[in-house]
Design a protein around this motif. Structure first.
Motif, PDB file in Angstrom:
ATOM      1  N   ARG A 196      -7.322  -4.316 -12.316  1.00  0.00           N
ATOM      2  CA  ARG A 196      -6.891  -3.690 -11.066  1.00  0.00           C
ATOM      3  C   ARG A 196      -8.061  -3.317 -10.166  1.00  0.00           C
ATOM      4  NH1 ARG A 196      -1.565  -3.016 -11.042  1.00  0.00           N
ATOM      5  NH2 ARG A 196      -0.449  -2.849 -13.028  1.00  0.00           N
ATOM      6  N   ALA A 197      -9.259  -3.241 -10.717  1.00  0.00           N
ATOM      7  CA  ALA A 197     -10.430  -2.982  -9.881  1.00  0.00           C
ATOM      8  C   ALA A 197     -10.872  -4.257  -9.159  1.00  0.00           C
ATOM      9  CB  ALA A 197     -11.571  -2.424 -10.720  1.00  0.00           C
ATOM     10  N   LEU A 198     -10.820  -5.382  -9.881  1.00  0.00           N
ATOM     11  CA  LEU A 198     -11.193  -6.663  -9.283  1.00  0.00           C
ATOM     12  C   LEU A 198     -10.053  -7.298  -8.497  1.00  0.00           C
ATOM     13  CD1 LEU A 198     -13.068  -8.258 -12.331  1.00  0.00           C
ATOM     14  CD2 LEU A 198     -14.100  -7.174 -10.319  1.00  0.00           C
ATOM     15  N   GLU A 226       3.230   3.867  -5.153  1.00  0.00           N
ATOM     16  CA  GLU A 226       2.446   4.394  -4.034  1.00  0.00           C
ATOM     17  C   GLU A 226       1.089   4.883  -4.530  1.00  0.00           C
ATOM     18  OE1 GLU A 226       2.690   7.753  -0.476  1.00  0.00           O
ATOM     19  OE2 GLU A 226       4.428   7.381  -1.767  1.00  0.00           O
ATOM     20  N   GLU A 227       1.077   5.608  -5.639  1.00  0.00           N
ATOM     21  CA  GLU A 227      -0.187   6.093  -6.187  1.00  0.00           C
ATOM     22  C   GLU A 227      -1.082   4.930  -6.617  1.00  0.00           C
ATOM     23  OE1 GLU A 227       1.176   8.589  -9.319  1.00  0.00           O
ATOM     24  OE2 GLU A 227       1.772  10.239  -7.997  1.00  0.00           O
ATOM     25  N   ASN A 256      -5.846   1.823  -5.263  1.00  0.00           N
ATOM     26  CA  ASN A 256      -6.549   0.542  -5.163  1.00  0.00           C
ATOM     27  C   ASN A 256      -7.118   0.299  -3.772  1.00  0.00           C
ATOM     28  OD1 ASN A 256      -6.032  -0.095  -7.823  1.00  0.00           O
ATOM     29  ND2 ASN A 256      -4.174  -1.254  -7.370  1.00  0.00           N
ATOM     30  N   GLY A 257      -6.999   1.307  -2.884  1.00  0.00           N
ATOM     31  CA  GLY A 257      -7.636   1.203  -1.579  1.00  0.00           C
ATOM     32  C   GLY A 257      -6.735   0.825  -0.427  1.00  0.00           C
ATOM     33  N   SER A 258      -5.418   0.672  -0.671  1.00  0.00           N
ATOM     34  CA  SER A 258      -4.508   0.319   0.420  1.00  0.00           C
ATOM     35  C   SER A 258      -4.276   1.525   1.324  1.00  0.00           C
ATOM     36  CB  SER A 258      -3.161  -0.161  -0.133  1.00  0.00           C
ATOM     37  OG  SER A 258      -3.287  -1.417  -0.750  1.00  0.00           O
ATOM     38  N   THR A 284       0.561   0.330   2.101  1.00  0.00           N
ATOM     39  CA  THR A 284       1.284   0.698   0.880  1.00  0.00           C
ATOM     40  C   THR A 284       2.784   0.680   1.114  1.00  0.00           C
ATOM     41  OG1 THR A 284      -0.533   1.993  -0.040  1.00  0.00           O
ATOM     42  CG2 THR A 284       1.703   2.580  -0.743  1.00  0.00           C
ATOM     43  N   ARG A 285       3.235   1.293   2.209  1.00  0.00           N
ATOM     44  CA  ARG A 285       4.670   1.297   2.515  1.00  0.00           C
ATOM     45  C   ARG A 285       5.198  -0.118   2.678  1.00  0.00           C
ATOM     46  NH1 ARG A 285       3.124   5.849   5.667  1.00  0.00           N
ATOM     47  NH2 ARG A 285       2.901   4.520   7.512  1.00  0.00           N
ATOM     48  N   SER A 286       4.422  -0.979   3.328  1.00  0.00           N
ATOM     49  CA  SER A 286       4.833  -2.367   3.533  1.00  0.00           C
ATOM     50  C   SER A 286       4.920  -3.119   2.209  1.00  0.00           C
ATOM     51  CB  SER A 286       3.845  -3.058   4.471  1.00  0.00           C
ATOM     52  OG  SER A 286       4.136  -4.430   4.588  1.00  0.00           O
ATOM     53  N   ARG A 287       3.946  -2.913   1.340  1.00  0.00           N
ATOM     54  CA  ARG A 287       3.943  -3.625   0.054  1.00  0.00           C
ATOM     55  C   ARG A 287       5.119  -3.215  -0.813  1.00  0.00           C
ATOM     56  NH1 ARG A 287      -2.021  -3.582  -2.513  1.00  0.00           N
ATOM     57  NH2 ARG A 287      -0.950  -4.912  -4.008  1.00  0.00           N
ATOM     58  N   ILE A 288       5.454  -1.935  -0.785  1.00  0.00           N
ATOM     59  CA  ILE A 288       6.589  -1.469  -1.581  1.00  0.00           C
ATOM     60  C   ILE A 288       7.894  -2.026  -1.021  1.00  0.00           C
ATOM     61  CG2 ILE A 288       7.928   0.557  -2.234  1.00  0.00           C
ATOM     62  CD1 ILE A 288       5.265   2.070  -2.483  1.00  0.00           C
TER      63      ILE A 288
END
Length: 220
Positions: A115-117, A173-174, A179-181, A186-190
């Protein structure tokens, strides 16, 4: 990490799969952020504590994420985590390899997702020759679709881990913010990816052998 509340009885049930000789494959499925990887690791740790080191091993589907380069090539960069964003045939091939009769007499390595890369990484996990239970987990193991059906057919058990939608989306969301979003991203990805992926997974829950309900106090 201390034992998770509520996992002792599940570890008992996983251990009973080893009453017969041979290697067993247990799959955990469920919607995004239901707690599958946490439960899988708890089961592996619990079995190894009871029955000895390297009795159980972990094999995550997330290691079969396509690389970001391949997702961009396929036009799937915004659908990362959806069924076509995984190398399901590679996953099936590894399940067949580790679940062979007799199982391999050598170490078998399995990839993971970093998840870091934000990329899959090779050979982070190892399945030793003496392993008797392989716990694998991923969203789509119960999906009635090409590749996923073949994966499910190789499993000795398939458990579905459920969790309330509001709890899962809080975790998502967390995760994304960690991860930097941005908040907007974040709202869009969810809304555009995680939520439809979760609904697809939920539509296949009846194909599982067992449903496990996980509240915030049980599986996190």
């Amino acid at each position: 990490m201390p034992p998770l509340p509520g996992t002792d009885a599940l570890t008992d049930d996983a251990a009973r799969m080893l009453d017969r000789p041979g290697r067993r494959l247990l799959g955990l499925c469920g919607p995004p952020a239901a707690g599958k990887s946490v439960l899988a690791r708890a089961l592996v740790d619990g079995i190894n504590l009871r029955l000895g080191t390297d009795t159980a091993a972990y094999l995550p589907l997330d290691g079969f994420h396509l690389s970001n380069r391949q997702l961009e090539r396929l036009g799937l960069a915004d659908r990362k985590g959806s069924p076509p964003s995984f190398d399901v045939h590679g996953y099936v091939a590894l399940l067949r390899r580790v679940g062979g009769v007799p199982p391999p007499e050598h170490d078998v390595y399995a990839p993971d997702y970093d998840r870091a890369l934000h990329e899959p990484v090779a050979a982070r996990h190892v399945i030793r020759p003496g392993v008797r239970l392989v716990v694998t987990e991923g969203n789509y193991l119960g999906l009635d679709a090409a590749g996923w059906r073949e994966a499910a057919a190789l499993l000795d058990g398939l458990w579905y881990l459920d969790a309330p939608d509001d709890l899962r989306e809080q975790r998502l969301e967390e995760r994304h913010r960690g991860n930097g979003s941005s908040a907007e991203r974040t709202r869009s990805r969810i809304a555009d990816n995680d939520r439809p992926n979760g609904e697809l997974v939920k539509s296949a829950r009846s194909r599982s052998h067992r449903i496990i309900s996980a509240g915030s106090h049980t599986i996190g």
